[in-house]
Write a protein that holds these residues in place. Sequence first.
Motif, PDB file in Angstrom:
ATOM      1  N   UNK A  59      -1.186 -16.361  37.834  1.00  0.00           N
ATOM      2  CA  UNK A  59      -0.694 -15.809  39.312  1.00  0.00           C
ATOM      3  C   UNK A  59      -0.279 -16.873  39.927  1.00  0.00           C
ATOM      4  N   UNK A  60      -1.093 -17.928  40.055  1.00  0.00           N
ATOM      5  CA  UNK A  60      -1.034 -19.162  40.814  1.00  0.00           C
ATOM      6  C   UNK A  60       0.214 -19.997  40.365  1.00  0.00           C
ATOM      7  N   UNK A  61       0.545 -19.828  38.987  1.00  0.00           N
ATOM      8  CA  UNK A  61       1.668 -20.612  38.538  1.00  0.00           C
ATOM      9  C   UNK A  61       3.000 -20.138  38.933  1.00  0.00           C
ATOM     10  N   UNK A  89      -9.086  -7.763  41.048  1.00  0.00           N
ATOM     11  CA  UNK A  89      -8.360  -8.729  40.590  1.00  0.00           C
ATOM     12  C   UNK A  89      -7.311  -9.335  41.353  1.00  0.00           C
ATOM     13  N   UNK A  90      -6.526  -8.580  42.154  1.00  0.00           N
ATOM     14  CA  UNK A  90      -5.656  -9.075  42.934  1.00  0.00           C
ATOM     15  C   UNK A  90      -6.145  -9.545  44.260  1.00  0.00           C
ATOM     16  N   UNK A  91      -7.331  -8.933  44.727  1.00  0.00           N
ATOM     17  CA  UNK A  91      -7.989  -9.697  45.750  1.00  0.00           C
ATOM     18  C   UNK A  91      -8.559 -11.202  45.447  1.00  0.00           C
ATOM     19  N   UNK A  92      -8.858 -11.344  44.243  1.00  0.00           N
ATOM     20  CA  UNK A  92      -9.370 -12.788  43.763  1.00  0.00           C
ATOM     21  C   UNK A  92      -8.204 -13.488  43.616  1.00  0.00           C
ATOM     22  N   UNK A  93      -6.787 -13.172  43.177  1.00  0.00           N
ATOM     23  CA  UNK A  93      -5.865 -13.885  42.990  1.00  0.00           C
ATOM     24  C   UNK A  93      -5.293 -14.201  44.322  1.00  0.00           C
ATOM     25  N   UNK A  98      -0.330 -17.925  47.793  1.00  0.00           N
ATOM     26  CA  UNK A  98       0.216 -18.052  49.297  1.00  0.00           C
ATOM     27  C   UNK A  98       1.162 -17.017  49.527  1.00  0.00           C
ATOM     28  N   UNK A  99       2.247 -16.997  48.682  1.00  0.00           N
ATOM     29  CA  UNK A  99       3.710 -16.190  49.157  1.00  0.00           C
ATOM     30  C   UNK A  99       3.831 -14.849  48.339  1.00  0.00           C
TER      31      UNK A  99
END
Length: 458
Positions: A59-61, A89-93, A98-99
């Motif tokens: 997700x960060x990538x 999971x999405x709360x962690x991501x 950032x966007x």
Amino acid sequence: LATSLTASACQASVRSEPRITAFVQSAPMARLRFGTFLAPHHPSGEHPMLQFQRDIDFAEHLDRLGFDEFWRGEHHSSGWEMIASPEMFLAGAAQRTHNIMLGTGVTSVPYHHPFNVAQRIVQLDHMSKGRAMFGSGPGALPSDARTLGIDPMVQRDRQDEALSVIIRLLRGDDRFSHESDWFTLNDARLQLLPMQEDLPMVTASSISPSGMTLAGKYGMGVLSIASNSTDGIQALPTQWGFAEQAAAEHGQTVDRKNWRVLMSFHLAESREQARNEAVDGLHRWHNEYNVWTLGRPNATHVDDKWKLLDQVAGDGAGAAGASVVGTPDDLVRAIRHLQEITGGFGVVLGFAHDWANREATWRSWELFARYVVPELNGYTAGLRESQEYLNRHQAELMGGASKAVVSKIMSHEGAAAAMKTTIEQAAAAKAVRPTGDADEQSDFRPGAGLPTSPTPNA
């Protein structure tokens, strides 16, 4: 049709400088948005803790690459799909991105009390600083419904009923009660509303008209999950009509920009490289997951991995299958073809899989961001037009510039003498070149561009 790079040009772009194809201005189209749908489909055997971390890294990538959306599924069985709570999971991501927008893809609403579903998506919206998207579905795996004692025949009706309540809660309606055979609400109202004024909502759609009909009924977006299968692609041209018909019947409107279409792909610098990287993982995914684990209808074991790859991905551009295993140009053609046969959509979601290893998979998504996105949205059209303009006007542009430079040099006695010496040395070197090399030898050097004569008007 000229796309961003040919296969060889794409290969060159990664290793050195690209060879640009001829530019052809295509008709302007509405810009697309891009994202991923991560069910997930991870082969069993890897440490679950590391899988969770690897998916957050992914997700960060994608966030760094500028993708617009990240969707995460909900499943409770199969071994391959181990996300029980997409919201968690999405709360962690959200803490690592950032966007990029973060969506439940999808929450199986018949498995939950609708009030809790609404509360969790509101909390996710605040924890992500207004980046949550709510996707709903009836539940995909029969094994999940069986575990929870839910008759598959009632799942879609329960999704419909739950949505009628969840939408009112997220909208902030006055307190209301609702009595159902599977949940009860008494004087219900959320104490906290979404951070977004208009939180994006979609419903999953497969080959049946159910998902599209719900989207039309409630005026929400659509996530066409089955569009990465051959049957799903064949159904797409008629699917949107179900949403429009239902919207008209219920006084709602639907917009194609909120239609998300799922595509499977793996990209590399050449088709051969892409096929070599994806063939083994695709083979395992099909035989172990789709056939042996799930027993999907019409899915049969295929021993020959290359035969399976040809069935799934055709000749790189999806011509004979539902997926693209090839170059960025292949995927551009496949997406444009899908736009043509469907009448258009707003978002392309790549189906996240483990067909290739992590390094090749991340590079595939990087190639998508570098070449597919700008080609489809026209980001590089002006750059190529500028390049072509210079190519068409080389003589007048370079001639005028050279004339101005030489004029200035000739006005200085020392500079003129130095230039004469330089030109004589270049001519002498050219005269002694081996026969046959003259046509292939370039006299250009960075910062050079001297005329062959010291006379300004030559």
